[in-house]
Every structure is written in structure tokens, then in C-alpha cells.
Design an enzyme around this catalytic site. Structure first.
Site, PDB file in Angstrom:
ATOM      1  N   HIS A 262      -4.549   2.041   5.256  1.00 54.58           N
ATOM      2  CA  HIS A 262      -3.455   1.795   6.203  1.00 54.58           C
ATOM      3  C   HIS A 262      -3.743   2.781   7.325  1.00 54.58           C
ATOM      4  O   HIS A 262      -3.819   3.998   7.077  1.00 54.58           O
ATOM      5  CB  HIS A 262      -2.103   2.078   5.524  1.00 54.58           C
ATOM      6  CG  HIS A 262      -0.896   1.839   6.385  1.00 54.58           C
ATOM      7  ND1 HIS A 262       0.196   1.104   5.949  1.00 54.58           N
ATOM      8  CD2 HIS A 262      -0.584   2.257   7.632  1.00 54.58           C
ATOM      9  CE1 HIS A 262       1.125   1.085   6.897  1.00 54.58           C
ATOM     10  NE2 HIS A 262       0.669   1.777   7.926  1.00 54.58           N
TER      11      HIS A 262
ATOM     12  N   HIS B 272       1.716  -2.642   8.782  1.00 56.81           N
ATOM     13  CA  HIS B 272       0.451  -2.429   8.073  1.00 56.81           C
ATOM     14  C   HIS B 272      -0.733  -2.914   8.909  1.00 56.81           C
ATOM     15  O   HIS B 272      -0.817  -4.086   9.272  1.00 56.81           O
ATOM     16  CB  HIS B 272       0.444  -3.151   6.718  1.00 56.81           C
ATOM     17  CG  HIS B 272      -0.806  -2.871   5.938  1.00 56.81           C
ATOM     18  ND1 HIS B 272      -0.940  -1.770   5.116  1.00 56.81           N
ATOM     19  CD2 HIS B 272      -1.997  -3.515   5.902  1.00 56.81           C
ATOM     20  CE1 HIS B 272      -2.149  -1.757   4.600  1.00 56.81           C
ATOM     21  NE2 HIS B 272      -2.811  -2.807   5.059  1.00 56.81           N
TER      22      HIS B 272
ATOM     23  N   HIS C  61      -5.143  11.722  11.493  1.00 56.36           N
ATOM     24  CA  HIS C  61      -4.919  13.083  11.012  1.00 56.36           C
ATOM     25  C   HIS C  61      -4.721  13.970  12.241  1.00 56.36           C
ATOM     26  O   HIS C  61      -5.578  13.980  13.129  1.00 56.36           O
ATOM     27  CB  HIS C  61      -6.145  13.593  10.243  1.00 56.36           C
ATOM     28  CG  HIS C  61      -6.490  12.802   9.015  1.00 56.36           C
ATOM     29  ND1 HIS C  61      -6.192  13.247   7.749  1.00 56.36           N
ATOM     30  CD2 HIS C  61      -7.117  11.606   8.861  1.00 56.36           C
ATOM     31  CE1 HIS C  61      -6.629  12.365   6.856  1.00 56.36           C
ATOM     32  NE2 HIS C  61      -7.194  11.356   7.512  1.00 56.36           N
TER      33      HIS C  61
ATOM     34  N   GLY D 158     -15.226   7.637   5.404  1.00 59.57           N
ATOM     35  CA  GLY D 158     -14.478   8.437   4.432  1.00 59.57           C
ATOM     36  C   GLY D 158     -13.028   8.015   4.272  1.00 59.57           C
ATOM     37  O   GLY D 158     -12.209   8.776   3.774  1.00 59.57           O
TER      38      GLY D 158
ATOM     39  N   CYS E  73       0.838  -1.211   0.000  1.00 61.44           N
ATOM     40  CA  CYS E  73       0.000   0.000   0.000  1.00 61.44           C
ATOM     41  C   CYS E  73       0.873   1.262   0.000  1.00 61.44           C
ATOM     42  O   CYS E  73       2.075   1.212   0.297  1.00 61.44           O
ATOM     43  CB  CYS E  73      -0.964  -0.014   1.184  1.00 61.44           C
ATOM     44  SG  CYS E  73      -0.340   0.711   2.708  1.00 61.44           S
TER      45      CYS E  73
ATOM     46  N   CYS F  81       2.725   1.997   3.191  1.00 67.29           N
ATOM     47  CA  CYS F  81       3.840   1.045   3.391  1.00 67.29           C
ATOM     48  C   CYS F  81       5.027   1.467   2.522  1.00 67.29           C
ATOM     49  O   CYS F  81       6.188   1.352   2.942  1.00 67.29           O
ATOM     50  CB  CYS F  81       3.409  -0.378   3.056  1.00 67.29           C
ATOM     51  SG  CYS F  81       2.421  -1.166   4.360  1.00 67.29           S
TER      52      CYS F  81
ATOM     53  N   ASN G  63     -10.407   8.275   9.958  1.00 72.02           N
ATOM     54  CA  ASN G  63     -11.544   7.863   9.145  1.00 72.02           C
ATOM     55  C   ASN G  63     -11.509   6.348   9.032  1.00 72.02           C
ATOM     56  O   ASN G  63     -10.487   5.780   8.638  1.00 72.02           O
ATOM     57  CB  ASN G  63     -11.456   8.518   7.763  1.00 72.02           C
ATOM     58  CG  ASN G  63     -11.552  10.032   7.843  1.00 72.02           C
ATOM     59  OD1 ASN G  63     -12.237  10.570   8.709  1.00 72.02           O
ATOM     60  ND2 ASN G  63     -10.868  10.723   6.952  1.00 72.02           N
TER      61      ASN G  63
ATOM     62  N   ASP H  45       0.608  15.792   5.487  1.00 75.42           N
ATOM     63  CA  ASP H  45      -0.374  15.383   4.478  1.00 75.42           C
ATOM     64  C   ASP H  45      -0.105  16.148   3.178  1.00 75.42           C
ATOM     65  O   ASP H  45       0.158  17.352   3.193  1.00 75.42           O
ATOM     66  CB  ASP H  45      -1.797  15.662   4.978  1.00 75.42           C
ATOM     67  CG  ASP H  45      -2.848  14.933   4.150  1.00 75.42           C
ATOM     68  OD1 ASP H  45      -3.496  14.018   4.681  1.00 75.42           O
ATOM     69  OD2 ASP H  45      -3.024  15.284   2.953  1.00 75.42           O
TER      70      ASP H  45
ATOM     71  N   HIS I 187      -4.262   5.540   9.818  1.00 79.69           N
ATOM     72  CA  HIS I 187      -3.591   6.824   9.993  1.00 79.69           C
ATOM     73  C   HIS I 187      -4.476   7.760  10.803  1.00 79.69           C
ATOM     74  O   HIS I 187      -5.697   7.746  10.666  1.00 79.69           O
ATOM     75  CB  HIS I 187      -3.231   7.469   8.645  1.00 79.69           C
ATOM     76  CG  HIS I 187      -4.373   7.568   7.691  1.00 79.69           C
ATOM     77  ND1 HIS I 187      -4.844   6.490   6.975  1.00 79.69           N
ATOM     78  CD2 HIS I 187      -5.165   8.616   7.343  1.00 79.69           C
ATOM     79  CE1 HIS I 187      -5.858   6.877   6.223  1.00 79.69           C
ATOM     80  NE2 HIS I 187      -6.084   8.157   6.437  1.00 79.69           N
TER      81      HIS I 187
HETATM   82  P1  AMP Z   1      -8.268   9.235   4.512  1.00 77.77           P
HETATM   83  O1  AMP Z   1      -9.335   9.837   3.653  1.00 77.77           O
HETATM   84  O2  AMP Z   1      -8.539   9.392   5.972  1.00 77.77           O
HETATM   85  O3  AMP Z   1      -7.935   7.831   4.111  1.00 77.77           O
HETATM   86  O4  AMP Z   1      -6.992  10.155   4.285  1.00 77.77           O
HETATM   87  C1  AMP Z   1      -5.965   9.864   3.413  1.00 77.77           C
HETATM   88  C2  AMP Z   1      -5.040  11.044   3.453  1.00 77.77           C
HETATM   89  O5  AMP Z   1      -3.789  10.672   2.897  1.00 77.77           O
HETATM   90  C3  AMP Z   1      -5.550  12.253   2.663  1.00 77.77           C
HETATM   91  O6  AMP Z   1      -5.650  13.378   3.527  1.00 77.77           O
HETATM   92  C4  AMP Z   1      -4.472  12.440   1.586  1.00 77.77           C
HETATM   93  O7  AMP Z   1      -4.254  13.787   1.279  1.00 77.77           O
HETATM   94  C5  AMP Z   1      -3.266  11.783   2.227  1.00 77.77           C
HETATM   95  N1  AMP Z   1      -2.246  11.282   1.311  1.00 77.77           N
HETATM   96  C6  AMP Z   1      -2.430  10.452   0.266  1.00 77.77           C
HETATM   97  N2  AMP Z   1      -1.252  10.180  -0.336  1.00 77.77           N
HETATM   98  C7  AMP Z   1      -0.303  10.845   0.363  1.00 77.77           C
HETATM   99  C8  AMP Z   1       1.112  10.968   0.239  1.00 77.77           C
HETATM  100  N3  AMP Z   1       1.807  10.338  -0.725  1.00 77.77           N
HETATM  101  N4  AMP Z   1       1.769  11.748   1.124  1.00 77.77           N
HETATM  102  C9  AMP Z   1       1.086  12.398   2.089  1.00 77.77           C
HETATM  103  N5  AMP Z   1      -0.246  12.313   2.273  1.00 77.77           N
HETATM  104  C10 AMP Z   1      -0.933  11.549   1.419  1.00 77.77           C
END
Ligand code: AMP
Length: 117
Positions: A93, A44, A97, A88, A2, A5, A82, A28, A95
Site C-alpha cells: 500500500h 488503496h 517514509h 525493498g 491490507c 487499509c 520503496n 512507523d 507509503h
Molecule cells: P516498506 O519496506 O517500505 O514496505 O515499509 C513498510 C514499513 O511499514 C516498515 O518500516 C514497517 O516498520 C512499517 N509498518 C508495518 N506495520 C506497521 C504498523 N502496524 N504500524 C506502523 N508501521 C508499520
């Protein structure tokens, strides 16, 4: 593998804030607040609903340390995860925010006009 990862492995660049053996914090790519950092476990795990309590117990002080490093521990910040489709979640993976750096809006997140609150 992913996308997060790949960030852990260094295959994709990230703007790192802090890391230790278990966790990584990075900015982000599409910020929703003046400060918008993601905290992930290096291992993961799909999402919050599948993470174990031991990992969460270690993640809490890491998130607090990230907030201190960002200088938002006194001014305040929001921690959001989320979980799944209706939550959403776009990257599967786990995370968190970390949002801050200014007064954040608070509102109902409901996004389905067919369902009453
Ligand atoms: P979620 O909707 O909670 O799954 O959030 C995914 C978050 O990952 C979003 O806020 C994206 O802007 C962020 N994101 C996706 N790809 C990357 C990346 N390569 N580097 C930093 N943030 C990322």
C-alpha cells in the site's frame, strides 16, 4: 484488506501525526531514525509506480505539512518510497517514509554482491 487499509479504517491502531480526507501520517512501528513517519493515501494504491499524478500533486503539500508538524522542516528530512521487490517494498500500500530528527547516513543501498555498481 491490507494492513494499511486496516489502519485507515481504525481496525489496527496507529500513532497518528496528521490526517485529512485523502491522506494519513502515522509513526512507523519499527523506526529507522529518531523520527520515522509513514504517509499513505487513504485510498488503496499498491505503490509509487501505480499512483496517479493528481494524488501525488495533493500528497506533496501534505508531506510538507507533516514535516512542519514534526518540526523537521528547517533541520531537514528524507522522503523515501520503496517500490516493488528490488526496491525493498514489504507493505503493498503506497507509503512514503519521512525520516529525520538527526543527521541521516547516506550510502549506496545496493545489496546484491553478484551485481557491480
Ligand atoms: P516498506 O519496506 O517500505 O514496505 O515499509 C513498510 C514499513 O511499514 C516498515 O518500516 C514497517 O516498520 C512499517 N509498518 C508495518 N506495520 C506497521 C504498523 N502496524 N504500524 C506502523 N508501521 C508499520
Amino acid at each position: 484488506m491490507c494492513i494499511f487499509c486496516k489502519i485507515v479504517e481504525g481496525e489496527i491502531h496507529s500513532n497518528k501525526v496528521l490526517e485529512n480526507d485523502d491522506f494519513l501520517a502515522f509513526h512507523d512501528i519499527n523506526p529507522s531514525a529518531p523520527i520515522h513517519v509513514l504517509v499513505i493515501p487513504k485510498k488503496h494504491v499498491e505503490n509509487f509506480h501505480s499512483v496517479d499524478g493528481q494524488t501525488m500533486a495533493k500528497m506533496t503539500p501534505f508531506i510538507q505539512e507533516v514535516a512542519e508538524k514534526l518540526g523537521i522542516d528547517k533541520s531537514g528530512y528524507r522522503v523515501v518510497t520503496n517500490n516493488g521487490k528490488d526496491g525493498g517494498q514489504e507493505v503493498f500500500h503506497l507509503h512514503f517514509h519521512i525520516l529525520g530528527g538527526g543527521k541521516l547516513k547516506w550510502h549506496h543501498y545496493h545489496d546484491d554482491p553478484t551485481k557491480a555498481i
